[in-house]
Design a protein around this motif. Sequence first.
Motif, PDB file in Angstrom:
ATOM      1  N   SER A  56    -128.514  67.708  50.141  1.00 50.15           N
ATOM      2  CA  SER A  56    -128.995  67.663  48.760  1.00 50.15           C
ATOM      3  C   SER A  56    -129.638  66.312  48.476  1.00 50.15           C
ATOM      4  CB  SER A  56    -127.844  67.875  47.770  1.00 50.15           C
ATOM      5  OG  SER A  56    -127.172  69.088  48.009  1.00 50.15           O
ATOM      6  N   THR A  57    -130.598  66.323  47.564  1.00 51.66           N
ATOM      7  CA  THR A  57    -131.150  65.076  47.045  1.00 51.66           C
ATOM      8  C   THR A  57    -130.178  64.534  46.004  1.00 51.66           C
ATOM      9  OG1 THR A  57    -133.419  65.821  47.409  1.00 51.66           O
ATOM     10  CG2 THR A  57    -133.091  63.995  45.858  1.00 51.66           C
ATOM     11  N   LEU A  58    -129.693  63.335  46.215  1.00 55.04           N
ATOM     12  CA  LEU A  58    -128.661  62.773  45.352  1.00 55.04           C
ATOM     13  C   LEU A  58    -129.218  61.791  44.322  1.00 55.04           C
ATOM     14  CD1 LEU A  58    -126.000  62.061  48.131  1.00 55.04           C
ATOM     15  CD2 LEU A  58    -126.141  64.069  46.624  1.00 55.04           C
ATOM     16  N   LEU A  59    -130.324  61.121  44.684  1.00 55.99           N
ATOM     17  CA  LEU A  59    -130.884  60.090  43.826  1.00 55.99           C
ATOM     18  C   LEU A  59    -132.397  60.213  43.774  1.00 55.99           C
ATOM     19  CD1 LEU A  59    -128.878  57.061  45.280  1.00 55.99           C
ATOM     20  CD2 LEU A  59    -128.481  58.075  43.024  1.00 55.99           C
ATOM     21  N   GLY A  72    -126.189  64.676  42.622  1.00 58.49           N
ATOM     22  CA  GLY A  72    -125.640  63.327  42.699  1.00 58.49           C
ATOM     23  C   GLY A  72    -124.526  63.102  41.699  1.00 58.49           C
ATOM     24  N   GLU A  73    -124.678  63.645  40.494  1.00 58.04           N
ATOM     25  CA  GLU A  73    -123.626  63.518  39.486  1.00 58.04           C
ATOM     26  C   GLU A  73    -122.341  64.190  39.959  1.00 58.04           C
ATOM     27  OE1 GLU A  73    -125.255  65.151  35.953  1.00 58.04           O
ATOM     28  OE2 GLU A  73    -126.542  63.411  35.529  1.00 58.04           O
ATOM     29  N   HIS A  78    -116.713  63.450  42.552  1.00 56.74           N
ATOM     30  CA  HIS A  78    -115.789  63.689  43.665  1.00 56.74           C
ATOM     31  C   HIS A  78    -115.561  62.415  44.483  1.00 56.74           C
ATOM     32  CE1 HIS A  78    -115.356  67.959  43.015  1.00 56.74           C
ATOM     33  NE2 HIS A  78    -116.669  68.089  42.920  1.00 56.74           N
ATOM     34  N   ALA A  79    -116.602  61.601  44.634  1.00 55.05           N
ATOM     35  CA  ALA A  79    -116.456  60.364  45.399  1.00 55.05           C
ATOM     36  C   ALA A  79    -115.468  59.428  44.719  1.00 55.05           C
ATOM     37  CB  ALA A  79    -117.818  59.691  45.552  1.00 55.05           C
ATOM     38  N   ARG A  80    -115.562  59.314  43.401  1.00 58.55           N
ATOM     39  CA  ARG A  80    -114.606  58.464  42.680  1.00 58.55           C
ATOM     40  C   ARG A  80    -113.184  58.980  42.837  1.00 58.55           C
ATOM     41  NH1 ARG A  80    -118.409  57.613  37.305  1.00 58.55           N
ATOM     42  NH2 ARG A  80    -119.199  55.522  37.851  1.00 58.55           N
TER      43      ARG A  80
END
Length: 317
Positions: A56-59, A72-73, A78-80
């Motif tokens: 996926s394109t994240l940024l 990205g959102e 999930h990363a946090r």
Amino acid sequence: MRPSDRSFARRIDLMSLQLFVAVCELGSIGRAAEREYIAASAVSKRLSDLEAATGSTLLHRHSRGVRLTPAGESLLHHARTVLFGLEQMQSELDEYTDGVRGHVRVHANISAIVEFLPEDLGQFVRRHDGIKIDLEEHLSADVVHAVAEGTADIGICNAAGSAGGLQSLPYRQDRLMLIVPRTHALASREAVDFSDALDHDIIGLHAGSSISLAMQQAAVRAGRNLKLRIQVTGLDAMCRMIDNGLGIGLLPDRAFALMQGVGDLHAVRLNDAWAARELRIVARDFATLPTPARLLVEHLSAAASPQPVPRSEAALA
């Protein structure tokens, strides 16, 4: 875990997640590189690899920095969560190094925390000084959700608001009382129906609390409107509001007894059947809890009926 899940987990590395979060927080690859003491080109390469791994394109990159895409959102959320979990894991493991032999995460509603848990937890930690307890206050519905999601090992909440297919054990019982100034017209009554209180302004706890929900439902059954004028988050604040003539409210009997001295107030018994409440201990599966959590459950349930049998929360409705 499916093979595809394992493959995805192998494609994601924690350093890339940490750099991705830094870029999102600072809005710039360059500023993130400075904060993390790494070359901007290396950060950019990590982000490209992360996009390839997720497919996926994240940024969106632009002259003033970066902007998150919807994907990205989602990854940022999930990363946090993943990074916070790792911090928690490190913290708990460090405690074992310092001599702590167990860790129990408990979520409970305000009634349990005010009325019963200080004494019960105090006794427990004196017997098991190597077990650390993390206690958080939440609404009953949020307690159930936290246990179901694994954020808490066990929960303590009002039985009437419990759901979610969790197992439960009895903990304690209390009874809601109508709290009024000692000079109030209802103060001379030995007992009242809650419908008698509906003519007066009400001081309530925050929306979503089990007491607020019970009052709302009782007003609906009576075909009346609830004159909820002020909402507070603490029982002491409620007592002070009532003492200053701003309304009347409901408190558990034991909580009110502990609040004596906060104003010149009087408790009137409610005749309504729903005023008698049960607090229960909830868990996903008591049998599979870690040993420290099982010890705490045994301690907390000791005051309840002997040899309680776990049952599904679906039976509590």
